[in-house]
Design a protein around this motif. Structure first.
Motif, mmCIF file in Angstrom:
data_model
loop_
_atom_site.group_PDB
_atom_site.id
_atom_site.type_symbol
_atom_site.label_atom_id
_atom_site.label_comp_id
_atom_site.label_asym_id
_atom_site.label_seq_id
_atom_site.Cartn_x
_atom_site.Cartn_y
_atom_site.Cartn_z
ATOM 1 N N PHE A 1 -16.160 18.012 80.577
ATOM 2 C CA PHE A 1 -14.984 16.968 79.476
ATOM 3 C C PHE A 1 -16.015 16.547 78.153
ATOM 4 C CE2 PHE A 1 -14.781 12.063 79.009
ATOM 5 C CZ PHE A 1 -13.761 12.115 78.730
ATOM 6 N N LEU A 2 -17.421 16.935 78.592
ATOM 7 C CA LEU A 2 -17.400 15.933 76.954
ATOM 8 C C LEU A 2 -17.029 17.396 75.518
ATOM 9 C CD1 LEU A 2 -21.148 14.626 77.493
ATOM 10 C CD2 LEU A 2 -18.948 13.224 76.707
ATOM 11 N N VAL A 3 -17.384 18.520 76.366
ATOM 12 C CA VAL A 3 -17.243 20.065 75.210
ATOM 13 C C VAL A 3 -15.656 20.125 74.960
ATOM 14 C CG1 VAL A 3 -17.185 22.364 75.237
ATOM 15 C CG2 VAL A 3 -19.190 21.872 76.115
ATOM 16 N N SER A 4 -15.198 19.465 76.575
ATOM 17 C CA SER A 4 -13.855 19.639 75.934
ATOM 18 C C SER A 4 -12.521 18.361 74.482
ATOM 19 C CB SER A 4 -13.037 19.429 77.342
ATOM 20 O OG SER A 4 -13.086 20.454 77.990
ATOM 21 N N LEU A 5 -14.121 17.124 75.211
ATOM 22 C CA LEU A 5 -13.391 16.091 73.504
ATOM 23 C C LEU A 5 -14.114 16.839 72.162
ATOM 24 C CD1 LEU A 5 -12.292 12.987 73.664
ATOM 25 C CD2 LEU A 5 -14.587 12.436 74.305
ATOM 26 N N ILE A 6 -15.042 17.009 72.336
ATOM 27 C CA ILE A 6 -15.397 17.794 71.139
ATOM 28 C C ILE A 6 -14.849 18.387 70.615
ATOM 29 C CG2 ILE A 6 -17.818 18.448 69.644
ATOM 30 C CD1 ILE A 6 -19.537 16.975 72.283
ATOM 31 N N TYR A 7 -13.741 19.537 71.189
ATOM 32 C CA TYR A 7 -13.182 20.413 71.029
ATOM 33 C C TYR A 7 -11.805 20.321 70.195
ATOM 34 C CZ TYR A 7 -10.537 24.879 70.922
ATOM 35 O OH TYR A 7 -9.103 25.117 70.906
ATOM 36 N N PHE A 8 -11.414 18.991 71.795
ATOM 37 C CA PHE A 8 -10.354 18.345 71.365
ATOM 38 C C PHE A 8 -9.847 17.539 70.262
ATOM 39 C CE2 PHE A 8 -7.610 14.753 71.921
ATOM 40 C CZ PHE A 8 -6.212 15.088 71.347
ATOM 41 N N LEU A 9 -11.762 16.807 69.272
ATOM 42 C CA LEU A 9 -11.134 15.614 68.522
ATOM 43 C C LEU A 9 -11.624 16.862 67.052
ATOM 44 C CD1 LEU A 9 -13.966 13.413 69.831
ATOM 45 C CD2 LEU A 9 -11.344 13.269 69.241
ATOM 46 N N ASN A 10 -12.195 17.804 67.104
ATOM 47 C CA ASN A 10 -12.335 18.837 66.423
ATOM 48 C C ASN A 10 -11.019 19.346 65.692
ATOM 49 O OD1 ASN A 10 -14.658 19.924 64.305
ATOM 50 N ND2 ASN A 10 -13.225 21.967 65.601
ATOM 51 N N MET A 11 -9.968 19.990 66.864
ATOM 52 C CA MET A 11 -9.401 20.141 66.524
ATOM 53 C C MET A 11 -8.295 19.309 65.849
ATOM 54 S SD MET A 11 -9.243 23.757 67.182
ATOM 55 C CE MET A 11 -6.937 23.794 67.016
ATOM 56 N N GLN A 12 -8.012 17.863 66.335
ATOM 57 C CA GLN A 12 -7.213 16.775 66.418
ATOM 58 C C GLN A 12 -7.544 16.647 64.112
ATOM 59 O OE1 GLN A 12 -4.721 16.945 68.262
ATOM 60 N NE2 GLN A 12 -4.961 14.865 67.400
ATOM 61 N N ARG A 13 -8.660 16.978 64.364
ATOM 62 C CA ARG A 13 -9.588 16.501 62.819
ATOM 63 C C ARG A 13 -9.223 17.326 62.020
ATOM 64 N NH1 ARG A 13 -13.224 18.133 59.618
ATOM 65 N NH2 ARG A 13 -14.156 19.643 61.879
ATOM 66 N N ILE A 14 -9.232 18.900 62.605
ATOM 67 C CA ILE A 14 -9.020 20.448 61.373
ATOM 68 C C ILE A 14 -7.279 20.367 61.397
ATOM 69 C CG2 ILE A 14 -8.237 22.648 61.903
ATOM 70 C CD1 ILE A 14 -10.782 22.782 63.432
ATOM 71 N N ARG A 15 -6.371 19.654 62.849
ATOM 72 C CA ARG A 15 -5.053 19.556 62.391
ATOM 73 C C ARG A 15 -4.671 18.079 61.333
ATOM 74 N NH1 ARG A 15 -4.423 18.723 67.399
ATOM 75 N NH2 ARG A 15 -4.221 21.147 67.925
#
Length: 489
Positions: free
Chosen positions: A411-425
């Motif tokens: 969940f944490l890895v997914s959250l970090i990945y999601f947040l990072n993808m959001q930041r990149i987006r």
């Protein structure tokens, strides 16, 4: 698309049909080999070598069950050992549990009760480990019965109550019936009259809920025994008569019929009814038990008939029956019946009463010693079982913790990945917006430049037009002037 789905459907049907045919062929093959080995024992070595492991396991299981029912010790242990070994090396834990189960049942049939208990517990551990609660509860119930038969009543009660907890979760009335019935017998042996009645009454209610006439009659008989042994003979008679009201009892369960007839006649005898019909009923029950090979029931009938003869003054006949019972009880390792017969013989044979008393004391001391050793064995086995259960629970807890940690980690890895993808987006969107703005500015500059060029062209065009106009007009005036001058000459 529709044709494809139809094709897939028929493909699945054909696969299932082929699987069933293959399974049936395997079963048929095992049955044929089983019959060949039973009919020609010498062929087993040759046949055995040619089989695959899967067929060997199935064959060993079937032969183990066959020889267990035949009570053929040597062949049973041979095939059960094959079954156990193959299931273990192939990692088939459920088959291993079934092999232990067969061995436990066989040891129970052959009166090796301590070994029987051990294997029931081994099977229980495996079934519980696989989450097979129904079979796990069945193993505990059977282990409790073994403890009860070895007079470890407290241990048997604890084991049976553990089985009840599982059966309650499964809402299994038949399992609950068996356990309550066993607890009723245990507490009757402990002289806990009220508790025994309570458990047998619960068992009777479960039988009624299932509408099982056989179990209802059996519970009536069990209650009749409890009342009889606590000297309430009238209630015992009433219950035994109710049990015999099941009109199919003689055809469907002759052993139960014999128990009810014997209990009814014996309770009536205790009520001082000594007519010929009482004796005939006791003899009838004895004859049925003898024909069925019900050794424990036959001992009970012998003792009851012996008591009947004592009460009616036929001492010679009573001595003969009870002395035969001493041999019968010893042969069948029935210590309680042996003690009962010795007590009765001590009463009617004063000359040998001392001998009977000494033998009774020796048997009682031996029983106490056996019970103590057995309880120690059960305690060790129970300790080891509890240790295994505790280890399993610890492993389960650790497994649960690992799973929870893994889920949280994912969940944490997914959250970090999601947040990072959001930041990149977001960053990408900002760049795209800046690019669009820059393109708009460039477009505006291009339009402005284009307007400037168009304005320059227009001015230049006007200037050139004006110059051309002035030049042409000047030349025209010059020509005109020249022509005027020529005309004037």
């Amino acid at each position: 698309m529709k044709n494809g789905l139809i094709y897939l459907f028929f493909l699945l049907i054909s696969m299932i049909a082929c699987d069933r045919v293959s399974s049936n062929k395997t079963v048929d093959r095992v049955d044929i080999i089983k019959e060949k080995i039973i009919d020609e024992p010498r062929s087993k070595h040759t046949v055995w070598k040619s089989l695959s492991d899967s067929v060997k396991i199935e064959l060993a299981s079937e032969l183990s069950k066959y020889y267990r029912k035949k009570k053929d010790s040597s062949n049973f242990y041979l095939w059960n050992s094959h079954f156990l070994y193959l299931s273990q090396i192939n990692g088939n834990s459920i088959e291993t549990a079934e092999a232990y189960w067969d061995r436990a049942n066989f040891n129970e049939y052959t009166s090796h009760l301590d070994s029987s208990y051990f294997y029931f517990i081994k099977a229980f551990e495996i079934f519980e480990g696989f989450g097979d609660q129904k079979h796990a509860a069945s193993m505990l119930y059977s282990a409790g019965v073994v403890q009860r038969n070895l007079k470890d009543y407290i241990g048997g009660e604890v084991t049976t109550i553990d089985a009840i907890r599982i059966y309650e979760n499964l809402n299994d009335n038949r399992g609950l019936y068996k356990c309550c019935n066993s607890l009723g017998i245990i507490h009757n042996n402990l002289n806990n009259f009220e508790l025994s009645l309570s458990y047998h009454s619960i068992a009777l209610e479960k039988a009624k809920e299932m509408s099982d006439l056989n179990l209802i009659a059996a519970s009536k008989n069990n209650l009749a025994v409890v009342y009889r042994e606590h000297h309430d003979y009238e209630e015992s008679v009433r219950l035994a008569k109710e049990g015999l009201q099941w009109d199919s009892i003689y055809q469907k369960d002759r052993e139960l019929y014999a128990r009810l007839v014997d209990n009814l006649a014996y309770s009536q005898f205790k009520l001082k009814k000594t007519g010929k019909e009482i004796f005939d009923a006791l003899e009838d029950a004895r004859a049925i038990r003898d024909s069925l090979g019900d050794e424990s029931g036959l001992s009970v009938s012998n003792i009851h008939i012996g008591e009947y003869h004592i009460e009616n003054g036929n001492i010679f006949r009573a001595k003969a029956i009870l002395r035969d019972e001493l041999i019968h009880a010893k042969k069948n390792s029935s210590a309680s019946d042996l003690i009962h017969a010795l007590d009765l013989l001590g009463q009617i044979d004063p000359e040998n009463s001392q001998k009977y008393l000494q033998r009774r004391i020796a048997i009682s001391d031996s029983l106490i010693d056996i019970e103590r050793k057995t309880q120690n064995k059960f305690a060790r086995t129970q300790y080891e079982t509890n240790k295994v259960i505790a280890n399993n629970e610890q492993l389960a807890s650790e497994k649960k913790l690992i799973i929870i940690s893994g889920v949280i980690g994912i969940f944490l890895v997914s959250l970090i990945y999601f947040l990072n993808m959001q930041r990149i987006r977001v960053k990408k969107l900002r760049l795209e917006r800046a690019q669009v703005k820059s393109n708009e500015e460039i477009y505006q500059l291009l339009i402005s430049q284009q307007n400037h060029l168009e304005e320059g062209r227009r001015l230049e065009k006007n200037r050139m037009s004006k110059e051309l106009h002035d030049s042409v007009l000047g030349k025209l005036f010059g020509i005109r002037f020249l022509l005027t001058s020529l005309n004037g000459q």
